[in-house]
Motif scaffolding. Sequence first.
Motif, short mmCIF file in Angstrom:
data_model
loop_
_atom_site.label_atom_id
_atom_site.label_comp_id
_atom_site.label_asym_id
_atom_site.label_seq_id
_atom_site.Cartn_x
_atom_site.Cartn_y
_atom_site.Cartn_z
N UNK A 91 44.85 35.02 43.49
CA UNK A 91 45.01 36.21 44.35
C UNK A 91 45.06 35.32 45.80
N UNK A 92 45.25 36.11 46.93
CA UNK A 92 45.56 35.53 48.34
C UNK A 92 44.27 34.93 48.62
N UNK A 93 43.12 35.37 48.34
CA UNK A 93 41.80 34.58 48.83
C UNK A 93 41.96 33.32 48.15
N UNK B 115 42.09 29.68 49.97
CA UNK B 115 40.91 28.60 49.67
C UNK B 115 41.57 27.31 49.55
N UNK B 116 42.46 27.50 48.65
CA UNK B 116 43.22 26.24 48.13
C UNK B 116 43.92 25.44 49.38
N UNK B 117 44.50 26.11 50.14
CA UNK B 117 45.30 25.77 51.28
C UNK B 117 44.15 25.18 52.22
N UNK C 235 34.82 30.44 41.92
CA UNK C 235 33.86 31.05 40.87
C UNK C 235 33.88 32.67 40.68
N UNK C 236 34.30 33.23 41.95
CA UNK C 236 34.41 34.79 42.00
C UNK C 236 35.72 35.09 41.13
N UNK C 237 36.64 34.12 41.45
CA UNK C 237 38.04 34.58 40.65
C UNK C 237 37.87 34.12 39.23
#
Lengths: 167, 215
Positions: free
Chosen positions: B13-15, B19-21, B38-40
Amino acid sequence: MGEELEYAAELINRIIEGVEGTRIGLHICRGNWSTREEVLLTGDYTSLLPALTAMRVRQFVLEYATPRAGDIKVVGESLSNNVPGTETPRELGLGVVNPRTTEVESPEDIVAKAEQALAFYGPDQIFLNTDCGFGCFANRCVNVEEVATAKIKSIVAAARFLRERYG
Amino acid sequence: MFETTQVGSWPRSREMLRALRDRRLGKMSRKDFDRVANHEVRRTVTIQEEAGLDILVDGEHRRDNFYSFITEKVEGTRLMSLAEMLDEVEDKSGFEEMLTTLDVPASAIRNPTCVGRLERREPLALDDYHFVKSLTDKPVKITLPGPYLLSRSMWVGSYTRKAYGDQREMGDDVVRILREELQELAQAGCEFVQFDEPVLTEVVMSAECGRRTFM
């Protein structure tokens, strides 16, 4: 077998030797960094067979939705017997959907693909899966969630039909 | 019979990408990162359960890519984009041409380069397994990069030669690390462990296809 293939088989065998209590699989594909099929590699599994037959893994998880992977017969004739030195039958994780395309494979197509594998494997030896991941490279995901969801649903529908027919 | 599963990764997802970046740039704490991831993973598990898959994966949301993520877990590694690696490649124009021909974005694809002696700082995937198991009663598949893929991709001569005499010596440590991980996953009850060896096809097919790839 070439030196590199021999080394690849040796490495995996050293890792898995004597480890029990889990199903160990090995996945091979021809690249998944682009949705342009023509830039990914092409060829069947023939030239890999010397290495694959030497590997003591239970399941080979292989691309077969893409025509670039060739004929199921290639692995069916060589990799459907027992894991070397054991009574455990080898399994095929049959790739039945292409993770990079927007078109969703129909359950009928998937059933037909599985039936090709049934010429060499028993129903218990066949697992149905995607050809590869939907997002191996986070910044280069090859599909969107809606299509990915539809593709896994199609796999499940095919499996239900196959269990009815061969169960 | 005809058990259904996936190979491993799910679209981010975009989120998750943000977060990864941010995590990569040191702008996000591990705790905040884990909250997003965790949400993903939860969403991905629900999708698979609703679809009716038999063996579930966590979607590899936490991973930059399926093998580079080990730089988070293994001492002696550095995450390097292919663009950064270009400086170290002998045949620069050949490498650049390959990236263009193969449609490989050099800045977006990263490699786990070996820059020191390899030591497992924390499990590669055991925590991921425990987390998925807290969400589902179904069997779980955990994916790990294959030893041959790592022994090839992690070796970048100008960096790795300082730590290892040759590729085979580094390969011995790769084997040790993956074997420890496999044993721990098996002990924890992980139903399926899959090693990813996509680079094997390159060994036998790149000549026929008239080119090599970047892995």
